[in-house]
Enzyme design. Structure first.
Site, PDB file in Angstrom:
ATOM      1  N   LEU A 249       4.264  -2.254  -1.433  1.00 10.68           N
ATOM      2  CA  LEU A 249       4.898  -0.950  -1.682  1.00 10.68           C
ATOM      3  C   LEU A 249       5.499  -0.405  -0.386  1.00 10.68           C
ATOM      4  O   LEU A 249       6.556   0.227  -0.395  1.00 10.68           O
ATOM      5  CB  LEU A 249       3.864   0.034  -2.251  1.00 10.68           C
ATOM      6  CG  LEU A 249       4.377   1.434  -2.598  1.00 10.68           C
ATOM      7  CD1 LEU A 249       5.394   1.391  -3.733  1.00 10.68           C
ATOM      8  CD2 LEU A 249       3.219   2.363  -2.968  1.00 10.68           C
ATOM      9  N   PHE A 293       8.361  -4.130  -8.829  1.00 10.12           N
ATOM     10  CA  PHE A 293       9.666  -3.647  -8.378  1.00 10.12           C
ATOM     11  C   PHE A 293      10.208  -4.599  -7.330  1.00 10.12           C
ATOM     12  O   PHE A 293       9.469  -5.349  -6.711  1.00 10.12           O
ATOM     13  CB  PHE A 293       9.531  -2.231  -7.802  1.00 10.12           C
ATOM     14  CG  PHE A 293       9.072  -1.243  -8.830  1.00 10.12           C
ATOM     15  CD1 PHE A 293       9.982  -0.518  -9.570  1.00 10.12           C
ATOM     16  CD2 PHE A 293       7.710  -1.084  -9.096  1.00 10.12           C
ATOM     17  CE1 PHE A 293       9.561   0.354 -10.553  1.00 10.12           C
ATOM     18  CE2 PHE A 293       7.282  -0.207 -10.076  1.00 10.12           C
ATOM     19  CZ  PHE A 293       8.206   0.518 -10.804  1.00 10.12           C
ATOM     20  N   ASP A 335      -1.951 -11.120   3.746  1.00  8.85           N
ATOM     21  CA  ASP A 335      -3.331 -11.123   4.228  1.00  8.85           C
ATOM     22  C   ASP A 335      -4.198 -12.165   3.534  1.00  8.85           C
ATOM     23  O   ASP A 335      -5.388 -12.245   3.807  1.00  8.85           O
ATOM     24  CB  ASP A 335      -3.940  -9.726   4.046  1.00  8.85           C
ATOM     25  CG  ASP A 335      -3.801  -9.238   2.627  1.00  8.85           C
ATOM     26  OD1 ASP A 335      -2.699  -8.815   2.243  1.00  8.85           O
ATOM     27  OD2 ASP A 335      -4.800  -9.288   1.879  1.00  8.85           O
TER      28      ASP A 335
END
EC number: 6.3.5.5
Lengths: 360, 177
Positions: A249, A293, A335
């Site tokens: 995001l 998105f 990560d």
């Protein structure tokens, strides 16, 4: 085990068996194709307000591991599986998935034909669904489901309300929490960073006052276009002054801050099966994805930004870098929790960036 | 004693970062000429040029420079200056271009001074900057690098050995004493 139903906004009904909590739940139904790492997926806060379908047919075989949480309080709304493992083979297991979901008050449903469900979701896109107890009046349940309005303030709900430290002796890093995934903190801890996590409402000034060597904008749930304008403005100011690394995001917000527009995917993409091209080295890597998105490639101003990574399956933009500032971003999760760990190298890149550009 | 300072991954990362830094500090890459100092600087220059090509889809010229005849610690270098050694460089148009000199190790700075002499003999670039994979310190001239892969503080009696896969078979930087 008791019967439960999964009902979808489009009128379909799936019958399954209860596990986890027996609560009634509503959320967007999204599917995830990872083969391993269900615990990291379930505890990832990007799934706030969402019910997760696993395509991997058996889930739960390694129980819950105390060192694999991506958040303390998971915020997903439910778990849908073909088969939930009754037996754990993990010697480190302390908790079964079933018991864990009960404690977290997250309902699960098993015995679902997840292949048929995922096929449906691929054509309908993300739709609302509900896990319910058997009822006489299904129509009423559907009415309730259709009437539910899910919040678009997810970041506000999952971001930490107060700053907290994750001490170390090395580089001073500020992490702006849009729905932090602990994998990011683990990677910074491994590199001995002295981290301060700030709420999403942090201003550029409050960040500068901590005198960081670098700033990370974290992953998080929801639509980047619903982020408060102040988050975007903060990124615009910070990127001019301090090395910046934005993820998930955060990447979408970084793109907006630099004039890109964001499109909603017709079907959300969660998994680790898409090869990602690193443009500069012409090599591919794999990492976990979790995105609803995507950056509109047409909207990327090539005078300001370089597209550094592409998804080779759907050609979506997976990484950006600013031409004028030490600032870069990736859509995927570098990560490695869960997933391949080759992308963790991006944290080393960030460390080196802080070393060479530091000394503000 | 031998110690590994950079492995292949670290070298790759350093070259990637230097490439991005070159883009950051130069508006557009059209004016850039990379000049690698023989021997290993040439291979490093080519790798940076490959990366710039990947990102910008533009062929950056890469020159090769042999500074042997410009060294100030070897006698009678003046007569050799007209030799054919740097003829490939002479073919490059350096006038008003931004030259980025590239070498593997920056040490006393004498190599770089010699390289600048050689370039000035050929033409007058708009700008000369310097990129090195390793800066080990101990400068004897007022020279510093604009782009550094890794700073490695060393003692005078230590040696830095850069290997590149093109001629040495592997990418590694070793420190020996």
């Amino acid at each position: 085990m008791a019967d439960r139903y999964l009902i979808l906004e489009d009128g379909s009904v799936f019958k399954g068996k209860a596990f986890g909590s027996r609560a009634t739940t509503f959320g967007e139904v999204v599917f995830n194709t990872v083969m391993t790492g269900y615990q990291q997926v379930i505890t990832n806060q990007i799934y706030h307000n969402q019910i997760i379908v696993f395509s991997q047919p058996t889930i739960g075989a390694v129980g819950i591991d105390r060192s694999s949480y991506e958040s303390v309080d998971p915020t997903c709304k439910g778990v849908i599986v073909r088969d939930v493992a009754a037996v754990s083979i993990n010697r480190r297991r302390r908790l079964s998935l079933d018991e864990y979901l009960k404690r977290q008050n997250i309902p699960g449903i098993s015995g679902i034909d997840t292949r048929a469900l995922i096929k449906k979701l691929r054509s309908t896109g993300t739709i609302k669904g509900s896990i319910i107890d058997p009822v006489n009046d299904l129509e009423h349940a559907f009415d309730q489901l259709r009437a539910i309005v899910l919040t678009n303030q997810q970041v506000n709900q999952v971001s930490t309300p107060k700053a907290f430290p994750n001490p170390g002796n090395g580089k001073n890093v500020v992490v702006v929490d849009l729905g932090l995934k602990y994998g990011i903190l683990r990677q910074l801890s491994q590199r001995d960073c002295n981290v301060t996590v700030l709420p999403y409402s942090a201003t550029a000034d409050s960040i500068f006052s901590l005198d960081p060597d670098g700033v990370i904008i974290s992953t998080g749930p929801g639509n980047p276009n619903d982020l408060p304008a102040q988050v975007i403005e903060m990124i615009q100011t910070v990127q001019r002054n301090i090395p910046l690394f934005a993820i998930g995001l955060g990447h979408e917000a970084f793109a907006i801050a630099n004039g890109c527009s964001i499109n909603e995917l017709s079907s959300e993409h969660h998994g680790s099966n898409h090869p990602i091209l690193s443009v500069i080295t012409d090599e591919i890597m794999y990492a976990s994805h979790g995105q609803g998105f995507t950056v509109d490639p047409e909207s990327v101003d090539r005078n300001d930004l370089i597209v550094t990574h592409y998804d080779l399956i759907d050609r979506s933009v997976q990484g950006l870098r600013h031409r004028d500032f030490p600032a870069f971003s990736v859509q995927f999760f570098p990560d490695s929790s869960p997933g391949p760990n080759e992308a963790t190298e991006l944290f080393d890149e960030f460390m080196e960036m802080m070393t060479t550009r530091g000394g503000r | 004693m031998e110690k590994e300072i950079m492995d292949a991954m670290a070298m790759k990362r350093a070259l990637t970062r230097i490439t991005y830094e070159i883009i950051e500090r130069n508006k557009g890459v059209e004016d850039i000429v990379l000049i690698g100092i023989k021997t290993r600087g040439v291979f490093i220059a080519r790798r940076i040029a490959e990366r710039l090509k990947q990102l910008e889809n533009f062929d950056i010229p890469v020159g090769e420079l042999d500074i042997a005849e410009y060294r100030d610690d070897q006698k009678s270098s003046a007569e050799k200056r007209s030799s054919e050694a740097n003829s490939s460089l002479a073919r490059l148009d350096l006038k008003d271009r931004k030259v980025i000199l590239i070498d593997d190790v920056l040490y006393t700075g004498r190599t770089i001074r010699a390289a600048m002499d050689a370039i000035m003999d050929i033409n007058r670039p708009a700008q000369i900057s310097l990129a090195v994979l390793v800066d080990r310190g101990h400068r004897e001239l007022p020279i510093r690098a604009d782009f550094v892969g890794k700073n490695i503080p060393t003692a005078q009696n230590e040696k830095i050995n850069v290997s590149v896969r093109e001629i040495d078979g592997e990418d590694v930087v070793l420190l020996t004493n």
